[in-house]
Design a protein around this motif. Structure first.
Motif, PDB file in Angstrom:
ATOM      1  N   ALA A 289       0.843  -1.209   0.000  1.00 29.14           N
ATOM      2  CA  ALA A 289       0.000   0.000   0.000  1.00 29.14           C
ATOM      3  C   ALA A 289       0.873   1.253   0.000  1.00 29.14           C
ATOM      4  O   ALA A 289       0.594   2.220  -0.721  1.00 29.14           O
ATOM      5  N   GLU A 290       1.936   1.245   0.790  1.00 28.68           N
ATOM      6  CA  GLU A 290       2.823   2.417   0.872  1.00 28.68           C
ATOM      7  C   GLU A 290       3.614   2.614  -0.429  1.00 28.68           C
ATOM      8  O   GLU A 290       3.782   3.740  -0.906  1.00 28.68           O
ATOM      9  N   LYS A 291       4.085   1.508  -1.005  1.00 32.69           N
ATOM     10  CA  LYS A 291       4.908   1.615  -2.220  1.00 32.69           C
ATOM     11  C   LYS A 291       4.090   2.047  -3.429  1.00 32.69           C
ATOM     12  O   LYS A 291       4.538   2.886  -4.223  1.00 32.69           O
ATOM     13  N   THR A 292       2.899   1.482  -3.582  1.00 35.51           N
ATOM     14  CA  THR A 292       2.061   1.905  -4.715  1.00 35.51           C
ATOM     15  C   THR A 292       1.589   3.340  -4.540  1.00 35.51           C
ATOM     16  O   THR A 292       1.400   4.062  -5.517  1.00 35.51           O
ATOM     17  N   LYS A 293       1.432   3.779  -3.279  1.00 36.86           N
ATOM     18  CA  LYS A 293       1.089   5.190  -3.043  1.00 36.86           C
ATOM     19  C   LYS A 293       2.241   6.087  -3.470  1.00 36.86           C
ATOM     20  O   LYS A 293       2.038   7.146  -4.049  1.00 36.86           O
ATOM     21  N   ARG A 331      -2.800   4.575  -7.495  1.00 39.70           N
ATOM     22  CA  ARG A 331      -3.554   5.119  -6.366  1.00 39.70           C
ATOM     23  C   ARG A 331      -4.628   4.108  -5.954  1.00 39.70           C
ATOM     24  O   ARG A 331      -4.873   3.883  -4.760  1.00 39.70           O
ATOM     25  N   GLY A 332      -5.268   3.510  -6.975  1.00 32.30           N
ATOM     26  CA  GLY A 332      -6.263   2.483  -6.699  1.00 32.30           C
ATOM     27  C   GLY A 332      -5.653   1.259  -6.036  1.00 32.30           C
ATOM     28  O   GLY A 332      -6.223   0.683  -5.104  1.00 32.30           O
ATOM     29  N   LEU A 333      -4.461   0.846  -6.529  1.00 29.55           N
ATOM     30  CA  LEU A 333      -3.778  -0.303  -5.920  1.00 29.55           C
ATOM     31  C   LEU A 333      -3.446  -0.041  -4.460  1.00 29.55           C
ATOM     32  O   LEU A 333      -3.546  -0.935  -3.612  1.00 29.55           O
ATOM     33  N   SER A 334      -3.056   1.191  -4.162  1.00 32.15           N
ATOM     34  CA  SER A 334      -2.735   1.544  -2.784  1.00 32.15           C
ATOM     35  C   SER A 334      -3.956   1.344  -1.884  1.00 32.15           C
ATOM     36  O   SER A 334      -3.851   0.771  -0.786  1.00 32.15           O
ATOM     37  N   TYR A 367      -0.223   5.271   7.717  1.00 30.59           N
ATOM     38  CA  TYR A 367      -1.138   6.408   7.603  1.00 30.59           C
ATOM     39  C   TYR A 367      -0.440   7.703   7.993  1.00 30.59           C
ATOM     40  O   TYR A 367       0.419   7.725   8.877  1.00 30.59           O
ATOM     41  N   THR A 368      -0.854   8.787   7.329  1.00 34.79           N
ATOM     42  CA  THR A 368      -0.260  10.101   7.623  1.00 34.79           C
ATOM     43  C   THR A 368      -0.617  10.561   9.025  1.00 34.79           C
ATOM     44  O   THR A 368       0.140  11.247   9.682  1.00 34.79           O
ATOM     45  N   ASP A 369      -1.822  10.202   9.493  1.00 33.87           N
ATOM     46  CA  ASP A 369      -2.194  10.438  10.882  1.00 33.87           C
ATOM     47  C   ASP A 369      -3.094   9.277  11.317  1.00 33.87           C
ATOM     48  O   ASP A 369      -3.741   8.651  10.491  1.00 33.87           O
ATOM     49  N   THR A 370      -3.090   8.980  12.567  1.00 34.90           N
ATOM     50  CA  THR A 370      -3.822   7.803  13.048  1.00 34.90           C
ATOM     51  C   THR A 370      -4.920   8.206  14.021  1.00 34.90           C
ATOM     52  O   THR A 370      -4.801   9.195  14.743  1.00 34.90           O
ATOM     53  N   PRO A 449       2.920   7.575   1.643  1.00 38.28           N
ATOM     54  CA  PRO A 449       3.770   6.939   0.626  1.00 38.28           C
ATOM     55  C   PRO A 449       5.089   6.473   1.221  1.00 38.28           C
ATOM     56  O   PRO A 449       5.625   7.089   2.150  1.00 38.28           O
ATOM     57  N   ALA A 450       5.595   5.389   0.701  1.00 37.70           N
ATOM     58  CA  ALA A 450       6.874   4.845   1.182  1.00 37.70           C
ATOM     59  C   ALA A 450       8.001   5.827   0.921  1.00 37.70           C
ATOM     60  O   ALA A 450       7.992   6.571  -0.069  1.00 37.70           O
ATOM     61  N   ALA A 451       8.945   5.848   1.826  1.00 41.14           N
ATOM     62  CA  ALA A 451      10.114   6.711   1.643  1.00 41.14           C
ATOM     63  C   ALA A 451      10.957   6.175   0.494  1.00 41.14           C
ATOM     64  O   ALA A 451      11.013   4.971   0.251  1.00 41.14           O
ATOM     65  N   VAL A 452      11.582   7.080  -0.217  1.00 41.98           N
ATOM     66  CA  VAL A 452      12.396   6.663  -1.359  1.00 41.98           C
ATOM     67  C   VAL A 452      13.721   7.403  -1.315  1.00 41.98           C
ATOM     68  O   VAL A 452      13.777   8.589  -0.969  1.00 41.98           O
ATOM     69  N   ASP A 453      14.772   6.706  -1.629  1.00 40.94           N
ATOM     70  CA  ASP A 453      16.114   7.292  -1.639  1.00 40.94           C
ATOM     71  C   ASP A 453      16.669   7.162  -3.048  1.00 40.94           C
ATOM     72  O   ASP A 453      17.272   6.153  -3.407  1.00 40.94           O
TER      73      ASP A 453
END
Length: 575
Positions: A289-293, A331-334, A367-370, A449-453
């Motif tokens: 969910a995080e990676k597809t987001k 976005r839908g996959l997420s 989630y951005t906030d819980t 969204p997942a962190a990316v480097d």
């Protein structure tokens, strides 16, 4: 098979070049007709000329439409084995150029600025001419990439020799816009470098698009080349500005870089997971969910740019459609995988299980906030979250399908249609399974969204081996386009009581340091910082200090020197 695909790419590139030339000619015809119409006083003649201008305008639009169709042919860049199995990447289009003649201009500069016989550099000019001619049509593989990199690095040397604007060299570099086919020609080595580097970026993206991503090796090669393209584009954004063509403008370089980042994220964060095999546990689904987001957010950034007014009608419709499809699809996959997470939690609580600390931690990152309902063990709460996410997944799937149907250029892309169909079916099946399940009305937080480097490497030409074919002009950096010096003159000195009356400094070339007031050197007009070009007919421009001193000491009573007086720009600053 591979040869056929390569032939198709070559044919498309040849046709693209021909179309660009035709657009340029029609633009000249249209401009000339409009100017002539303004000068004509006879109304009938004016109408006839205006009709010619409208015809040229119509033909330009037709040619640009054909160019757009060529740029929309994404399958031409795929390997034959992948055409029916994988969704194609969007590669950057290649800029086309015409041949440029250097012989007359470089010969004139050699004689006027360097004071040498042009015949001494004839072979070097021809070698560079052949290299420039070879980049007009390059193969879309590593061989073509090596050729472009070789020319780019050789251009750095040649520009120092000949292509300074102060020399008024008269060499114009014509380049056509990669997307619209518009011609822009400038007498600038910087413009030539930018255009070549643009094509290096394009070739990286085309090599990435050619890979069969069903293998780990093919996927890694695609990701690597996309990141190299990003590095080139980021470098261009920093080093080159004020492009005369839109394809190399700051806004387009930003768009291209962001598009390649989005595709790189898609491959590195999602296709690698598919290739490894998707897992069905809660923690893995949170990661999906995080990676597809993250992938959808990357495409969203590109969507915002393609929707700008300045981009309307410029980018191929096929590109725009795919970018919007992937934004909606991922976005839908997420949302789909977020729904699976809550359904698995609901099943676990129904069976009397409890949320683990590991899952709780991952949920915090998801989630951005819980809110407290996220960590409740109420089955209905999690059914509500799942239902809400599935509704969002279905909506995004509808958007993706709509964009797919609206773009006729996408009709040949069967893997794309199959992907969207399968995704929509999965959403609908899961939604139907929840039709009679009790749930609480909840409002889920946004998925993080997942962190990316991503650290794309800057362009590196250190491994490209080049040579200075114009050594007859003298050693760089002294004998360069930015420096100037007097016409070489011959000075004959007879040794006095204390020698020839001078001392030397430096190397490549050696220059005069101390001139004795009463010595032969002073009497002959030699000055401090004059360059020593030869001793008794032996070229000393490439000799170091010790070699020249030894040569001078070998002279007994008389010495013949060839010297030149540099201007202030060529004189090194002293403390």
């Amino acid at each position: 098979m591979a040869a056929n695909v390569g032939t198709m790419r070559s044919q498309l590139q040849s046709r693209r070049a021909a179309i660009s030339e035709e657009i340029w000619k029609e633009n000249h015809m249209r401009t000339g007709s409009k100017k002539l119409a303004m000068l004509l006083s006879d109304q009938q003649s004016r109408k006839h000329v205006e009709l010619e201008a409208k015809y040229s305008e119509s033909k330009i639009q037709h040619l640009q439409a054909e160019l757009s169709r060529i740029n929309s042919n994404l399958q031409a860049y795929q390997s034959q084995s992948a055409v029916m199995t994988q969704v194609p990447l969007i590669p950057m289009a290649f800029k086309t150029t015409s041949k440029v003649s250097f012989t007359s201009a470089f010969s004139e500069v050699a004689q006027r600025h360097y004071h040498v016989d042009p015949a001494s550099i004839h072979e070097a000019i021809q070698e560079f001419q052949d290299l420039r001619d070879s980049i007009v049509t390059v193969s879309k593989n590593s061989t073509g990439l090596d050729l472009l990199c070789n020319y780019y690095k050789q251009l750095n040397i040649v520009s120092k020799r000949f292509l300074d604007k102060r020399l008024k060299h008269g060499v114009a570099f014509p380049w056509f816009d990669a997307i619209s086919g518009t011609l822009a020609s400038q007498q600038s080595a910087i413009y030539e470098k930018a255009a070549v580097l643009f094509n290096v970026s394009s070739l990286y993206t085309q090599i990435a698009a050619q890979q069969d991503r069903s293998t780990r090796e093919g996927l890694d090669v695609a990701i690597c080349n996309l990141q190299k393209a990003i590095g080139c584009l980021e470098y261009m954004k920093d080093k080159f500005s004020h492009s005369p063509t839109k394809d190399m403008s700051s806004e387009m370089l930003n768009l291209f870089a962001d598009l390649m980042k989005a595709q790189s994220h898609e491959l590195s964060m999602w296709e690698t997971e598919i290739l490894a095999g998707l897992q069905t546990d809660i923690v893995s689904s949170i990661g999906y969910a995080e990676k597809t987001k993250r992938v959808s957010e990357s495409y969203k950034a590109v969507c915002e740019q393609v929707d700008e007014v300045s981009m309307k009608g410029y980018l191929p419709a096929c590109w725009v459609a795919i970018i919007k499809i992937k934004d909606a699809h991922f976005r839908g996959l997420s949302h789909y995988y977020a729904a699976l997470v809550h359904l698995m939690l609901s099943d676990m609580f129904r069976q009397g299980g409890h949320i683990s600390e590991a899952v709780r931690t991952e949920m915090h990152f998801m989630y951005t906030d819980t809110n407290k309902e996220l960590f409740s063990e109420d089955v209905k709460d999690h059914n509500g979250f799942a239902l809400s996410h599935l509704d969002s997944a279905c909506i995004q799937s509808e958007y993706a399908t709509k964009y797919d149907r609206l773009c006729k250029d996408l009709e040949p892309l069967k893997p794309l249609h199959q992907l969207l169909t399968v995704t929509d079916e999965l959403n609908q099946i899961k939604r139907q399974e929840m039709a009679n399940i009790e749930s609480n009305a909840v409002c889920p937080s946004s998925i993080q969204p997942a962190a990316v480097d991503l650290n794309p490497p800057p362009p590196d030409f250190s491994t490209v081996r080049t040579h200075d074919g114009f050594k007859a002009l003298g050693p760089l950096p002294s004998f360069s386009a930015e420096n100037s010096w007097t016409v070489p003159r011959t000075v004959v000195l007879r040794k006095g009581k204390s020698g020839f009356g001078f001392s030397l400094k430096g190397s490549h070339p050696v220059s005069f340091f101390d001139i004795e007031e009463a010595g032969p050197a002073k009497a002959s007009g030699l000055q401090r910082d004059d360059w020593l070009l030869s001793v008794n007919g032996q070229d000393t421009r490439y000799m170091n200090h010790a070699e020249v001193v030894t040569l001078v000491k070998c002279c007994k009573d008389e010495i013949k020197l060839e010297v030149a007086s540099p201007t202030l720009s060529a004189v090194p600053k002293t403390a």
